[in-house]
Design a protein around this motif. Structure first.
Motif, short mmCIF file in Angstrom:
data_model
loop_
_atom_site.label_atom_id
_atom_site.label_comp_id
_atom_site.label_asym_id
_atom_site.label_seq_id
_atom_site.Cartn_x
_atom_site.Cartn_y
_atom_site.Cartn_z
N ASN A 410 0.81 -1.22 0.00
CA ASN A 410 0.00 0.00 0.00
C ASN A 410 0.84 1.27 0.00
O ASN A 410 0.53 2.24 0.70
N GLU A 480 -5.47 8.91 -2.29
CA GLU A 480 -6.63 8.10 -1.94
C GLU A 480 -7.10 7.26 -3.13
O GLU A 480 -7.48 6.09 -2.98
N ARG A 481 -7.06 7.83 -4.32
CA ARG A 481 -7.49 7.10 -5.51
C ARG A 481 -6.56 5.92 -5.80
O ARG A 481 -7.01 4.84 -6.22
N GLU A 484 -7.29 3.10 -3.33
CA GLU A 484 -8.52 2.41 -3.72
C GLU A 484 -8.24 1.41 -4.84
O GLU A 484 -8.76 0.29 -4.84
N TYR A 486 -5.43 -0.08 -5.40
CA TYR A 486 -4.67 -1.19 -4.82
C TYR A 486 -5.60 -2.25 -4.24
O TYR A 486 -5.34 -3.45 -4.34
N GLN A 487 -6.67 -1.82 -3.60
CA GLN A 487 -7.59 -2.78 -2.99
C GLN A 487 -8.22 -3.68 -4.06
O GLN A 487 -8.41 -4.87 -3.85
N GLU A 488 -8.56 -3.10 -5.19
CA GLU A 488 -9.09 -3.89 -6.29
C GLU A 488 -8.04 -4.87 -6.80
O GLU A 488 -8.33 -6.04 -7.10
#
Length: 514
Positions: A410, A480-481, A484, A486-488
Motif C-alpha cells: 500500500n 486516496e485514488r 482504492e 490497490y484494494q481492487e
C-alpha cells in the motif's frame, strides 16, 4: 481451468480402442466428481477399456468436481502414444497403490516413487533477480514437500545464488546476463550461448523428468522447446511471459511446449486458456513474500526514522541499464520534490531511501547524492527492500515486479520507464511495439491507477509534480485514488501459499507418471 487442473492431476491412462490397457502400476483409479453427469461421460467414453482391467471406480463428493468433464488429448510421451482423460479432483482419501487426492493440495499423489532406481530430476530455469527470488522459494518448498512424502528428488537450477542457497544444484549461473533492450543485449549474446551449450551438455548426461520455466522468455522459450524435443520430459511454465499484456508473438510456442501453465493473474489464465493451453491458477508468488511483513512502526525503528517524518523510496534498478537511464530521472525528481515539500511544510523532515540491489553499483549511487543535491537526506539500504517498504509514504520507481510489491504494501508510487533512444526507436518503428500502460498495476487493472512516465515523457519535473500529488500534504486526492485501486488489485492476485501450491503440483505431476 482452475488450480485443480494440474499437469497430470489425476490421469486415467487409456490406450486407443484397438489396444487393451497395458499392465499398470496403479491398482485402481479414484475419480471424484460432484456431477453424476460428468461421471457418466467418463463411463461412456472409457468403460470398455477400463472394464477390461477392472481398475476403475467412482465416488461422489460435494467438495470436488470435474471442471470441463473430460479432456481428451493424444500425445507422445516417452515414445508411446496414448490418450489421456484428465479428471480434476480437489479432495479425497489416500490409499496404498492408488492414485488419490491429497486434501490439502488439490491434486493427486501417486505412491510408487519408492521403487525408482534414481531420484526425480527437476530443472528450474530463470534469468533475473526476481525470477531467482521466486525460484528459490519454489526450490525450498519442493525440497520440503519431497522430504515429507519421502520422494527422492534432485533439483537443478539455471539462475543465481538464491536458488543455490535454497538447496538447488546450480548448473548455469546467468547472473548479469539479463538486459532490457536490443542494443544492451548485444554484448551478452555470446556468454548466453556459451552458458546454454554448457547446460545442454550437462542435461545430455542427466536427463530431466520435468523442467520448470520462470518468465525470461528470450531464453526460456527456446530452452523449453529444446528439452521437450530432446528428452520428451514435461515442461511447465510458472509465471509465464506477459504475452496477454503487450505481445502475442510467442503465445502458441508457449502453449505448444507447455504441459501446463501455472498462471499468476486471472487475465493471464483466461488468455492462455483461450489459446488452447492447460492452465492452473496458482496466484502471484509476491503474496508469499509480503505475507509476514513488518509494521510501519517497526520499519521506521529499523531505519531510525521518526513517525512524523516523510519517507520516500527511490527504486531505480535491478539491471545496470536501468541504473544508467532511470536513476538520473529519479534523483533529479527527488531533488525537485524535496524543494516542493519544503515550500509547503518547511519543518517536515524528508528521508530518501534507496534500496540497492546491484552490489557493484553502490559507488555510483553514493556519488550521485552530491551531484543531485541529496546529500544528508538520502541513504542506501543494503538489506531486503521489503523491510523498508512499510515505512514509506511514497515511492518513485522503475517499472517491473516492484510495482506489485509496492501495491501489496500500500505504498503510492510514481513509475518511470526509460531505455536508450536507439532501442526505443527500433521497438516503435520496426517492431511496432506499443502499449497503453507500462506498470503492472495499470496493466492488470486495465486503467491508469498509478502515474507512469515513459521514455520522452520521463522528465524529472513531471515526475516530481506527480510525486508531490501523491503526498497527503498536497490535498489533491490522488493518494486516496491510488490506494482504492490497490484494494481492487489485491483481490486479483490470489492467496498466499503460492510457492507451496506450485511445488506440490510439480511433484504430483512427475509422480503421476511413475
Amino acid at each position: 481451468m482452475s488450480m485443480l487442473e494440474a499437469i497430470s492431476g489425476c490421469v486415467v491412462h487409456v490406450h486407443s480402442a484397438a489396444t487393451a490397457l497395458p499392465p499398470s502400476p496403479l491398482a485402481a483409479v479414484h475419480i471424484i466428481s460432484t456431477s453424476r453427469t460428468t461421471q457418466q461421460l467418463l463411463v461412456q467414453a472409457y468403460t470398455p477399456q477400463l472394464q477390461q482391467q477392472s481398475c476403475w471406480r467412482f465416488s461422489h463428493s460435494r467438495s470436488c468436481h470435474l471442471l470441463l468433464g473430460t479432456h481428451h488429448e493424444q500425445q507422445r510421451w516417452r515414445g508411446r502414444t496414448h490418450h489421456t482423460c484428465r479428471a480434476l479432483p480437489s479432495y479425497g482419501q489416500e490409499e496404498q497403490d492408488v492414485t488419490t487426492v491429497d486434501s490439502d493440495i488439490s491434486c493427486c499423489s501417486v505412491h510408487h516413487h519408492q521403487n525408482r532406481s534414481r531420484p526425480y530430476r527437476i530443472v528450474i530455469s530463470t534469468g533475473d533477480v526476481m525470477g531467482d527470488i521466486h525460484g528459490a522459494a519454489l526450490v525450498q518448498e519442493m525440497l520440503e514437500e519431497a522430504g515429507k512424502k519421502e520422494i527422492g528428488v534432485e533439483v537443478y537450477a539455471i539462475g543465481g545464488h538464491r536458488m543455490k542457497a535454497a538447496g538447488a544444484k546450480l548448473i548455469g549461473d546467468n547472473t548479469g546476463l539479463s538486459s532490457i533492450g536490443l542494443l544492451e543485449a548485444m554484448p551478452l549474446i555470446i556468454p548466453s550461448i556459451q552458458l546454454q551449450l554448457s547446460i545442454r551438455t550437462f542435461l545430455d548426461k542427466h536427463s530431466p523428468d520435468i523442467v520448470v520455466l520462470l518468465d525470461y522468455p528470450g531464453v526460456n522459450i527456446p530452452f523449453g522447446r529444446y528439452v521437450k524435443r530432446q528428452f520428451g520430459c514435461k515442461v511447465v511454465y510458472y509465471i509465464p511471459p506477459n504475452e496477454w499484456l503487450w505481445n502475442t508473438s510467442q503465445t502458441q510456442s508457449i502453449v505448444n511446449m507447455s504441459d501446463c501453465i501455472f498462471s499468476v493473474y486471472p487475465g493471464e489464465a483466461k488468455y492462455f486458456r483461450k489459446a488452447g493451453g492447460h492452465v492452473v491458477e496458482v496466484g502471484h508468488p509476491l503474496l508469499d513474500l509480503v505475507e509476514y511483513k513488518i509494521t510501519r512502526q517497526q520499519a521506521r525503528i529499523l531505519l531510525r526514522i521518526r513517525e512524523e517524518d516523510l519517507v520516500v523510496l527511490l527504486m531505480p534498478a535491478s539491471r545496470p541499464q536501468e541504473l544508467r537511464h532511470v536513476w538520473p530521472v529519479l534523483a533529479s525528481a527527488a531533488r525537485q520534490l524535496l524543494d516542493k515539500v519544503r515550500q509547503r511544510a518547511n519543518n517536515l523532515q524528508v528521508h530518501f531511501i534507496v534500496p540497492s540491489i546491484l552490489l557493484n553499483q553502490h559507488h555510483i549511487l553514493k556519488e550521485s547524492f552530491h551531484k543531485y543535491g541529496l546529500t544528508g537526506c538520502a541513504k542506501l539500504w543494503h538489506g531486503n527492500s521489503k523491510m523498508v517498504m512499510p515505512a514509506a509514504d511514497l515511492a518513485i520507481t522503475k517499472s517491473g515486479s516492484v510495482n506489485l510489491e509496492l501495491a501489496l504494501f500500500n505504498v503510492p508510487q510514481v513509475v518511470v520507464y526509460k531505455i536508450d533512444a536507439p532501442t526505443a526507436w527500433i521497438a516503435r518503428n520496426i517492431f511496432k511495439f506499443s502499449v497503453r500502460h507500462i506498470s503492472l498495476v495499470n496493466l492488470i487493472l486495465e486503467q491508469q491507477v498509478v502515474p507512469e512516465f515513459i521514455q520522452e515523457n520521463a522528465e524529472a519535473s513531471r515526475v516530481a509534480d506527480a510525486a508531490f500529488n501523491m503526498l497527503a500534504i498536497s490535498n489533491s486526492g490522488c493518494r486516496e485514488r491510488v490506494l482504492e485501486g490497490y484494494q481492487e488489485l489485491h483481490g486479483l492476485l490470489g492467496m498466499p501459499g503460492v510457492a507451496k501450491r506450485t511445488a506440490q503440483l510439480v511433484l504430483s505431476s512427475i509422480c503421476a507418471d511413475n
